[in-house]
Scaffold this active site. Structure first.
Site, PDB file in Angstrom:
ATOM      1  N   GLU A 209       0.812  -1.217   0.000  1.00  0.00           N
ATOM      2  CA  GLU A 209       0.000   0.000   0.000  1.00  0.00           C
ATOM      3  C   GLU A 209       0.845   1.267   0.000  1.00  0.00           C
ATOM      4  O   GLU A 209       0.353   2.360   0.288  1.00  0.00           O
ATOM      5  CB  GLU A 209      -0.982  -0.032   1.177  1.00  0.00           C
ATOM      6  CG  GLU A 209      -1.947  -1.202   1.036  1.00  0.00           C
ATOM      7  CD  GLU A 209      -3.061  -1.222   2.054  1.00  0.00           C
ATOM      8  OE1 GLU A 209      -3.035  -0.398   2.988  1.00  0.00           O
ATOM      9  OE2 GLU A 209      -3.961  -2.059   1.917  1.00  0.00           O
ATOM     10  N   LYS A 342     -15.601  -1.625   1.791  1.00  0.00           N
ATOM     11  CA  LYS A 342     -14.833  -2.100   0.629  1.00  0.00           C
ATOM     12  C   LYS A 342     -15.840  -2.728  -0.322  1.00  0.00           C
ATOM     13  O   LYS A 342     -16.375  -3.795  -0.023  1.00  0.00           O
ATOM     14  CB  LYS A 342     -13.804  -3.152   1.060  1.00  0.00           C
ATOM     15  CG  LYS A 342     -12.698  -2.626   1.962  1.00  0.00           C
ATOM     16  CD  LYS A 342     -11.843  -3.787   2.464  1.00  0.00           C
ATOM     17  CE  LYS A 342     -10.585  -3.290   3.164  1.00  0.00           C
ATOM     18  NZ  LYS A 342      -9.857  -4.406   3.824  1.00  0.00           N
TER      19      LYS A 342
END
Length: 432
Positions: A209, A342
């Site tokens: 990330e 999500k």
């Protein structure tokens, strides 16, 4: 002018070099929407199914030709001629046709890619930006806010090959006046963190990330080096910038204990790990903790919420998996006080909007999130603004798959101006 005339699915590559599904939805009048499904590394067991081929001779079994085949075959046939503006109707057709509880027939990756591409095509046909269309779908037309970023500047757990157990150590530039300023502040701290790590002889390679992934002496040391970087950047920790963590505790939950391998295999009960986290919140201005216990440890979560829930934001990710049935149970039992959103956990835009609404109606916050496997698709930026969610997790200040979302937020803020305020600390549960 918003009738669907063509649907195309294809296999593309995500930020980890794995295949994922991209879909195009074409409408009358030449309007086109294109979107790609993201993919997680630390996943909740109750997430909608990401369909992979399992053919070890291609992409080590991770190919998505079956999901792409579903897009080009049954899904396309079912939605051709339908009105793209009817997002709920399009999503229902795909979900009903799949016919399974967890979308395992076509794959959530197939259904989601088409769902998002359809929304983009409909927005184009209406002559409006995606965030504006999402606000209308959400029943909140014209109501926007710019989200506070949770910037994952030290990666551990499943997102990095280091010895850090806790998966994400994040900064939130709550003292900024705009999202553009928040991004600048985050960038400055990120670069100062590199200097701090280099000064200690530590690695500055990045994880999935975009955050640094050094080996550290303890999980608390991650907070210490971030605190040093915040100070070096000229900011005051706890005032301009607060801290957040994603424990992803399911990943180190073994035989009923929370085992921190990076700290000499220290083992904790649910209560002990809650108090371990509580001590960290006393040492550092941590205002949000995600998945502080295993997804199945609901009794432990009830205890953790009792201990920490009136002080900080407790976010359920693997715990709730963007699923309204599970979230409803959590709300009824007083578990956590926030949900991570999500959209590939549930598999359609309509169901995602329902989860955000349910959370907000119950007084929970909703944090819009990327996955560790991403693409250049920046839809979550529009989702965060269009639902006025207030918070977003989209990684660090490196890797284009992360930065694409920050850049889209900058563009949206420029377009909306004062119509989309950046509310800073007020957006975080327990911090208003």
């Amino acid at each position: 002018m918003s009738k669907i005339v063509k649907v195309i699915g294809r296999e593309i590559i995500d930020s980890r070099g794995n295949p994922t599904v991209e879909a195009e939805v074409h409408l009358e009048g030449g309007f086109v929407g294109m979107a790609a499904a993201p993919s997680g590394a630390s996943t909740g067991s109750r997430e909608a199914l990401e369909l992979r081929d399992g053919d070890k001779s291609r992409f080590l079994g991770k190919g998505v030709t079956k999901a792409v085949g579903a897009v080009n075959g049954p899904i396309a046939q079912a939605i051709l001629g339908k009105d793209a503006k009817d997002q709920a109707g399009i999503d229902k057709i795909m979900i009903d046709l799949d016919g399974t509880e967890n979308k395992s027939n076509f794959g959530a990756n197939a259904i989601l890619a088409v769902s998002l591409a359809n929304a983009k095509a409909a927005a184009a046909a209406k002559g409006m930006p995606l965030y504006e269309h999402i606000a209308e779908l959400n029943g909140t037309p014209g109501k926007y806010s710019m989200p506070v970023p949770m910037m994952n500047i030290i990666n551990g757990g499943e997102h990095a090959d280091n010895n850090v157990d806790i998966q994400e150590f994040m900064i939130q530039p709550v003292g900024a006046k705009t999202v553009k300023e928040a991004i600048r502040m985050g960038s400055e701290v990120f670069h100062h963190l590199a200097k701090v790590l280099k000064g200690k002889g530590m690695n500055t390679a990045v994880g999935d990330e975009g955050g640094y992934a050094p080996n550290l002496g303890s999980n608390a040391e991650a907070l210490a080096v971030i605190a040093e970087a915040v100070k070096a950047a000229g900011y005051e920790l706890g005032k301009n910038i607060t801290l957040a963590m994603d424990c992803a505790a399911s990943e180190f939950y073994k035989d009923g204990k929370y085992v921190l391998a990076g700290e000499g295999n220290k083992a904790f009960t649910s209560e002990e790990f809650t108090h371990f986290l509580e001590e960290l919140t006393k040492q550092y201005p941590i205002v949000s903790i995600e998945d502080g216990l295993d997804e199945s440890d609901w009794d432990g979560f009830a205890y953790q919420t009792k201990v920490l829930g009136d002080k900080i934001q407790l976010v359920g990710d693997d715990l709730f998996v963007t699923n309204t049935k599970i979230l409803k149970e959590g709300i009824e039992k007083g578990i956590a006080n926030s949900i991570l959103i999500k959209f590939n956990q549930i598999g359609s835009l309509t169901e995602t909007l329902a989860a955000i609404k349910m959370a907000k109606d119950a007084g929970y916050t909703a944090v819009i999130s990327h996955r560790s496997g991403e693409t250049e698709d920046a839809t979550i930026a529009d989702l965060a603004v269009g639902t006025a969610a207030g918070q977003i997790k989209t990684g660090s200040m490196s890797r284009s798959d992360r930065v694409a979302k920050y850049n889209q937020l900058i563009r949206i803020e420029e377009a909306l101006g004062e119509k989309a305020p950046y509310n800073g600390r007020k957006e975080i549960k327990g911090q208003a």
